[in-house]
Design an enzyme around this catalytic site. Structure first.
Site: not given
Ligand code: ADP
Ligand code: MG
Length: 316
Positions: A33-36, A38, A148
Protein backbone atom coordinates in the site's frame (compact mmCIF):
# COMPACT_ATOMS: atom_id res chain seq x y z
CA UNK A 1 23.42 -1.12 18.15
CA UNK A 2 22.14 -4.28 16.50
CA UNK A 3 19.43 -4.75 19.05
CA UNK A 4 17.87 -1.39 18.28
CA UNK A 5 15.60 0.72 20.40
CA UNK A 6 11.89 0.60 20.74
CA UNK A 7 10.12 3.88 20.18
CA UNK A 8 8.29 3.50 23.45
CA UNK A 9 9.92 1.07 25.82
CA UNK A 10 7.69 -1.56 27.26
CA UNK A 11 8.59 -3.77 30.16
CA UNK A 12 7.29 -6.95 28.53
CA UNK A 13 8.88 -6.59 25.12
CA UNK A 14 12.42 -5.46 25.77
CA UNK A 15 14.04 -8.82 26.48
CA UNK A 16 13.73 -10.33 22.99
CA UNK A 17 15.15 -8.36 20.02
CA UNK A 18 12.44 -7.30 17.61
CA UNK A 19 13.87 -9.33 14.70
CA UNK A 20 13.54 -12.49 16.79
CA UNK A 21 10.22 -11.61 18.38
CA UNK A 22 8.31 -11.48 15.10
CA UNK A 23 8.78 -14.35 12.68
CA UNK A 24 7.60 -13.73 9.14
CA UNK A 25 5.33 -16.58 8.04
CA UNK A 26 4.95 -16.03 4.30
CA UNK A 27 7.38 -14.61 1.81
CA UNK A 28 4.62 -13.01 -0.22
CA UNK A 29 3.17 -9.85 1.38
CA UNK A 30 -0.52 -9.72 2.34
CA UNK A 31 -0.70 -6.45 0.57
CA UNK A 32 1.21 -3.49 -0.65
CA UNK A 33 0.00 0.00 0.00
CA UNK A 34 0.77 3.64 0.40
CA UNK A 35 3.14 3.16 3.32
CA UNK A 36 4.85 -0.07 2.45
CA UNK A 37 4.36 -3.81 2.53
CA UNK A 38 2.29 -5.84 5.00
CA UNK A 39 3.41 -9.34 6.01
CA UNK A 40 1.81 -12.09 8.03
CA UNK A 41 3.97 -12.82 11.07
CA UNK A 42 3.93 -14.61 14.42
CA UNK A 43 4.91 -13.30 17.83
CA UNK A 44 7.24 -16.11 18.90
CA UNK A 45 6.62 -15.37 22.56
CA UNK A 46 2.83 -15.29 22.57
CA UNK A 47 2.23 -17.24 19.30
CA UNK A 48 -0.12 -14.43 18.29
CA UNK A 49 -0.52 -13.99 14.52
CA UNK A 50 0.06 -10.36 13.55
CA UNK A 51 0.26 -8.11 10.52
CA UNK A 52 3.75 -6.65 10.21
CA UNK A 53 3.93 -3.46 8.23
CA UNK A 54 7.30 -2.37 6.91
CA UNK A 55 7.48 1.30 6.06
CA UNK A 56 10.32 2.34 3.82
CA UNK A 57 11.46 5.91 3.61
CA UNK A 58 12.60 7.58 0.46
CA UNK A 59 16.32 7.27 -0.38
CA UNK A 60 16.82 11.03 -0.03
CA UNK A 61 15.23 11.22 3.40
CA UNK A 62 17.36 11.59 6.49
CA UNK A 63 15.91 8.59 8.28
CA UNK A 64 12.75 8.23 10.29
CA UNK A 65 11.67 11.60 11.68
CA UNK A 66 11.44 11.38 15.47
CA UNK A 67 8.17 13.31 15.36
CA UNK A 68 6.68 10.55 13.20
CA UNK A 69 7.82 7.87 15.62
CA UNK A 70 6.46 9.78 18.60
CA UNK A 71 3.18 10.41 16.82
CA UNK A 72 2.81 6.76 15.88
CA UNK A 73 3.69 5.54 19.36
CA UNK A 74 0.76 7.57 20.69
CA UNK A 75 -1.51 5.51 18.46
CA UNK A 76 -0.72 2.45 20.59
CA UNK A 77 -2.95 3.98 23.25
CA UNK A 78 -5.88 3.89 20.86
CA UNK A 79 -8.14 0.96 21.61
CA UNK A 80 -11.54 0.46 20.00
CA UNK A 81 -13.29 -2.63 18.56
CA UNK A 82 -13.61 -0.90 15.17
CA UNK A 83 -10.01 0.29 14.89
CA UNK A 84 -7.20 -2.13 13.98
CA UNK A 85 -5.04 -2.34 17.11
CA UNK A 86 -1.45 -1.11 16.83
CA UNK A 87 0.48 -3.55 19.02
CA UNK A 88 4.09 -2.48 18.61
CA UNK A 89 6.34 0.06 16.90
CA UNK A 90 9.98 -0.55 16.08
CA UNK A 91 12.71 1.48 14.43
CA UNK A 92 16.23 0.00 14.35
CA UNK A 93 17.97 3.36 14.95
CA UNK A 94 17.70 7.07 14.27
CA UNK A 95 19.19 6.91 10.77
CA UNK A 96 17.17 3.85 9.76
CA UNK A 97 15.01 4.12 6.67
CA UNK A 98 12.79 1.30 7.89
CA UNK A 99 10.02 1.43 10.45
CA UNK A 100 8.02 -1.59 11.55
CA UNK A 101 4.46 -1.39 12.77
CA UNK A 102 2.84 -4.46 14.29
CA UNK A 103 -0.94 -4.65 13.99
CA UNK A 104 -3.57 -7.14 15.03
CA UNK A 105 -4.23 -9.50 12.12
CA UNK A 106 -7.62 -9.25 10.44
CA UNK A 107 -8.87 -11.82 7.86
CA UNK A 108 -9.43 -9.60 4.83
CA UNK A 109 -10.22 -6.13 3.58
CA UNK A 110 -13.68 -4.89 2.57
CA UNK A 111 -12.79 -4.97 -1.11
CA UNK A 112 -12.05 -8.69 -0.96
CA UNK A 113 -15.01 -9.39 1.31
CA UNK A 114 -17.41 -7.83 -1.21
CA UNK A 115 -15.70 -9.73 -4.03
CA UNK A 116 -16.17 -13.10 -2.32
CA UNK A 117 -19.79 -12.36 -1.34
CA UNK A 118 -20.77 -10.86 -4.70
CA UNK A 119 -22.89 -8.22 -2.96
CA UNK A 120 -23.89 -7.04 0.52
CA UNK A 121 -27.45 -7.20 1.85
CA UNK A 122 -29.20 -4.26 3.54
CA UNK A 123 -28.51 -5.52 7.09
CA UNK A 124 -24.78 -6.02 6.41
CA UNK A 125 -24.49 -2.56 4.84
CA UNK A 126 -26.13 -0.99 7.89
CA UNK A 127 -23.94 -2.97 10.28
CA UNK A 128 -20.73 -2.01 8.42
CA UNK A 129 -21.82 1.65 8.18
CA UNK A 130 -22.52 1.71 11.93
CA UNK A 131 -19.19 0.09 12.83
CA UNK A 132 -17.29 2.41 10.48
CA UNK A 133 -18.85 5.48 12.07
CA UNK A 134 -18.24 4.19 15.61
CA UNK A 135 -14.53 3.73 14.86
CA UNK A 136 -14.34 7.15 13.22
CA UNK A 137 -16.22 8.78 16.11
CA UNK A 138 -13.75 7.37 18.65
CA UNK A 139 -10.74 8.74 16.75
CA UNK A 140 -12.36 12.11 16.03
CA UNK A 141 -13.14 12.52 19.72
CA UNK A 142 -9.40 12.18 20.30
CA UNK A 143 -8.75 14.67 17.47
CA UNK A 144 -7.13 12.01 15.31
CA UNK A 145 -7.82 12.23 11.57
CA UNK A 146 -7.50 9.36 9.15
CA UNK A 147 -7.31 11.30 5.85
CA UNK A 148 -7.13 8.17 3.70
CA UNK A 149 -10.29 6.18 4.40
CA UNK A 150 -10.99 3.75 1.56
CA UNK A 151 -12.31 0.17 1.23
CA UNK A 152 -8.73 -1.24 1.31
CA UNK A 153 -8.30 0.36 4.73
CA UNK A 154 -11.42 -1.27 6.13
CA UNK A 155 -10.63 -4.75 7.36
CA UNK A 156 -13.30 -7.38 7.99
CA UNK A 157 -13.02 -10.05 10.66
CA UNK A 158 -15.34 -12.93 9.80
CA UNK A 159 -14.73 -14.67 13.14
CA UNK A 160 -17.79 -12.96 14.60
CA UNK A 161 -21.37 -12.79 13.37
CA UNK A 162 -22.17 -10.21 12.12
CA UNK A 163 -18.60 -9.72 10.81
CA UNK A 164 -16.55 -7.02 12.55
CA UNK A 165 -15.28 -4.03 10.63
CA UNK A 166 -11.95 -2.54 11.73
CA UNK A 167 -10.34 0.61 10.37
CA UNK A 168 -6.64 0.34 9.45
CA UNK A 169 -4.04 3.12 9.35
CA UNK A 170 -5.84 5.65 11.57
CA UNK A 171 -3.49 8.54 12.38
CA UNK A 172 -0.65 7.46 10.08
CA UNK A 173 -1.18 10.24 7.54
CA UNK A 174 -0.53 12.92 10.15
CA UNK A 175 2.56 11.18 11.46
CA UNK A 176 4.07 11.35 7.99
CA UNK A 177 2.72 14.86 7.40
CA UNK A 178 1.85 14.11 3.78
CA UNK A 179 -1.08 11.82 2.95
CA UNK A 180 0.96 10.53 0.01
CA UNK A 181 4.50 9.54 0.99
CA UNK A 182 7.20 9.95 -1.60
CA UNK A 183 8.33 6.34 -1.42
CA UNK A 184 5.16 4.82 -2.77
CA UNK A 185 5.07 3.05 -6.13
CA UNK A 186 1.37 2.35 -5.93
CA UNK A 187 -1.08 4.68 -7.58
CA UNK A 188 -2.80 6.49 -4.74
CA UNK A 189 -6.56 6.56 -5.06
CA UNK A 190 -8.29 9.94 -4.83
CA UNK A 191 -11.79 8.47 -5.20
CA UNK A 192 -12.68 8.97 -1.54
CA UNK A 193 -11.03 12.35 -1.12
CA UNK A 194 -13.22 15.24 0.01
CA UNK A 195 -13.99 18.17 -2.33
CA UNK A 196 -12.23 20.67 -0.05
CA UNK A 197 -8.95 18.71 -0.31
CA UNK A 198 -9.45 18.15 -4.06
CA UNK A 199 -10.05 21.89 -4.52
CA UNK A 200 -6.78 22.73 -2.79
CA UNK A 201 -7.86 23.69 0.71
CA UNK A 202 -5.03 23.27 3.24
CA UNK A 203 -7.18 24.06 6.25
CA UNK A 204 -9.28 20.98 6.71
CA UNK A 205 -10.37 18.79 9.57
CA UNK A 206 -12.52 15.84 10.65
CA UNK A 207 -15.17 16.42 7.93
CA UNK A 208 -12.70 15.00 5.34
CA UNK A 209 -13.12 11.56 6.93
CA UNK A 210 -16.91 11.88 6.97
CA UNK A 211 -16.91 12.53 3.22
CA UNK A 212 -14.88 9.35 2.69
CA UNK A 213 -17.35 7.45 4.91
CA UNK A 214 -20.28 8.68 2.79
CA UNK A 215 -18.60 7.57 -0.44
CA UNK A 216 -17.58 4.19 1.03
CA UNK A 217 -21.02 3.49 2.55
CA UNK A 218 -22.83 4.34 -0.70
CA UNK A 219 -20.46 2.01 -2.55
CA UNK A 220 -21.50 -0.87 -0.28
CA UNK A 221 -24.83 -0.71 -2.16
CA UNK A 222 -23.74 0.34 -5.64
CA UNK A 223 -20.76 -2.08 -5.61
CA UNK A 224 -18.85 0.34 -7.79
CA UNK A 225 -17.10 3.52 -6.67
CA UNK A 226 -19.14 6.72 -6.86
CA UNK A 227 -16.33 9.00 -8.01
CA UNK A 228 -13.65 6.87 -9.71
CA UNK A 229 -11.57 9.67 -11.16
CA UNK A 230 -8.17 9.00 -12.73
CA UNK A 231 -6.90 12.34 -11.42
CA UNK A 232 -7.93 14.97 -8.89
CA UNK A 233 -9.71 17.12 -11.48
CA UNK A 234 -11.45 14.09 -13.01
CA UNK A 235 -12.65 13.12 -9.51
CA UNK A 236 -13.94 16.66 -8.87
CA UNK A 237 -15.90 16.62 -12.12
CA UNK A 238 -17.33 13.18 -11.33
CA UNK A 239 -18.50 14.53 -7.94
CA UNK A 240 -20.03 17.61 -9.60
CA UNK A 241 -21.81 15.51 -12.24
CA UNK A 242 -23.51 13.37 -9.56
CA UNK A 243 -24.10 15.93 -6.80
CA UNK A 244 -24.30 19.11 -8.89
CA UNK A 245 -21.65 21.82 -9.17
CA UNK A 246 -21.52 23.55 -5.75
CA UNK A 247 -22.84 27.10 -5.54
CA UNK A 248 -21.80 29.85 -3.09
CA UNK A 249 -25.26 29.39 -1.60
CA UNK A 250 -24.69 25.77 -0.57
CA UNK A 251 -20.97 26.17 0.15
CA UNK A 252 -19.97 29.64 1.24
CA UNK A 253 -16.40 30.37 0.15
CA UNK A 254 -16.11 27.58 -2.41
CA UNK A 255 -14.98 29.99 -5.12
CA UNK A 256 -12.16 31.23 -2.91
CA UNK A 257 -10.57 27.76 -2.91
CA UNK A 258 -7.32 27.59 -4.96
CA UNK A 259 -8.50 25.07 -7.57
CA UNK A 260 -12.17 26.07 -7.94
CA UNK A 261 -12.90 27.90 -11.19
CA UNK A 262 -15.92 30.02 -12.19
CA UNK A 263 -15.52 28.49 -15.65
CA UNK A 264 -16.33 24.93 -14.45
CA UNK A 265 -19.48 23.48 -16.04
CA UNK A 266 -22.60 23.90 -13.91
CA UNK A 267 -24.17 20.48 -13.46
CA UNK A 268 -27.41 19.77 -11.59
CA UNK A 269 -27.76 17.17 -8.79
CA UNK A 270 -28.75 13.90 -10.43
CA UNK A 271 -30.79 12.54 -7.52
CA UNK A 272 -30.00 9.48 -5.38
CA UNK A 273 -33.00 7.58 -6.73
CA UNK A 274 -31.26 7.30 -10.10
CA UNK A 275 -28.20 5.62 -8.58
CA UNK A 276 -28.61 1.82 -8.80
CA UNK A 277 -29.36 -0.17 -5.59
CA UNK A 278 -29.18 2.88 -3.29
CA UNK A 279 -32.89 2.86 -2.58
CA UNK A 280 -33.37 -0.87 -2.04
CA UNK A 281 -30.33 -1.14 0.27
CA UNK A 282 -30.58 2.08 2.29
CA UNK A 283 -34.16 3.31 1.89
CA UNK A 284 -35.01 7.00 2.35
CA UNK A 285 -33.45 7.18 5.85
CA UNK A 286 -30.15 5.64 4.78
CA UNK A 287 -29.98 7.87 1.72
CA UNK A 288 -30.67 10.88 3.94
CA UNK A 289 -27.74 10.17 6.29
CA UNK A 290 -25.40 9.42 3.35
CA UNK A 291 -26.45 12.72 1.73
CA UNK A 292 -25.60 14.46 5.03
CA UNK A 293 -22.12 12.88 4.93
CA UNK A 294 -21.65 14.07 1.34
CA UNK A 295 -22.62 17.71 1.99
CA UNK A 296 -20.28 20.04 0.10
CA UNK A 297 -19.74 22.55 2.89
CA UNK A 298 -17.51 20.85 5.51
CA UNK A 299 -19.25 22.94 8.21
CA UNK A 300 -22.61 21.50 7.21
CA UNK A 301 -21.42 17.94 6.81
CA UNK A 302 -22.77 15.71 9.59
CA UNK A 303 -20.36 14.60 12.35
CA UNK A 304 -19.79 10.92 13.15
CA UNK A 305 -21.54 11.39 16.49
CA UNK A 306 -24.64 12.97 14.97
CA UNK A 307 -24.71 10.42 12.15
CA UNK A 308 -24.86 7.66 14.76
CA UNK A 309 -27.92 9.37 16.25
CA UNK A 310 -29.65 9.54 12.86
CA UNK A 311 -33.01 7.68 12.65
CA UNK A 312 -31.47 5.32 10.07
CA UNK A 313 -29.26 3.86 12.82
CA UNK A 314 -31.47 4.51 15.84
CA UNK A 315 -34.78 3.29 14.40
CA UNK A 316 -35.72 -0.42 15.04
P1 ADP B 1 -2.71 1.16 2.05
O1 ADP B 1 -1.56 2.02 2.40
O2 ADP B 1 -3.14 1.22 0.63
O3 ADP B 1 -3.82 1.32 3.01
P2 ADP B 1 -1.69 -1.01 3.50
O4 ADP B 1 -0.20 -1.06 3.40
O5 ADP B 1 -2.29 -0.43 4.70
O6 ADP B 1 -2.20 -0.30 2.22
O7 ADP B 1 -2.25 -2.44 3.36
C1 ADP B 1 -2.30 -3.11 2.13
C2 ADP B 1 -3.18 -4.33 2.28
O8 ADP B 1 -2.63 -5.20 3.26
C3 ADP B 1 -4.58 -4.01 2.78
O9 ADP B 1 -5.46 -3.63 1.76
C4 ADP B 1 -4.97 -5.32 3.44
O10 ADP B 1 -5.47 -6.22 2.47
C5 ADP B 1 -3.65 -5.84 3.99
N1 ADP B 1 -3.57 -5.50 5.42
C6 ADP B 1 -3.19 -4.31 5.96
N2 ADP B 1 -3.26 -4.34 7.31
C7 ADP B 1 -3.68 -5.57 7.64
C8 ADP B 1 -4.00 -6.24 8.88
N3 ADP B 1 -3.87 -5.63 10.07
N4 ADP B 1 -4.45 -7.52 8.83
C9 ADP B 1 -4.59 -8.12 7.64
N5 ADP B 1 -4.34 -7.57 6.44
C10 ADP B 1 -3.90 -6.31 6.43
MG1 MG C 1 -3.90 0.49 4.75
Amino acid sequence: GKQGTRAAMEADSTTVPFEELYERLEKKPLGEGTYGEVFKARNTRTQEIVALKRIKLDQEEEGMPSTAIREISLLKELSHPNVVKLLDVYCANASSKKLYLVFEMVDMDLKRYVKTKGSLDAATCKSFALQLLEGVECCHTKRILHRDLKPQNLLISTKSNPPALKIADFGLARAFLTPVPKYTHEVVTVWYRSPEILLGSTLYSVPVDIWSCGAIIAEMATLSPLFPGDSEIDTIFRIFRKLGTPTEQEWKGVHALPDMKQSFPKWQHRGWEKIPRMHEIFGPLGISVIADMLKYDPKERISARRALQHPYFVGQ
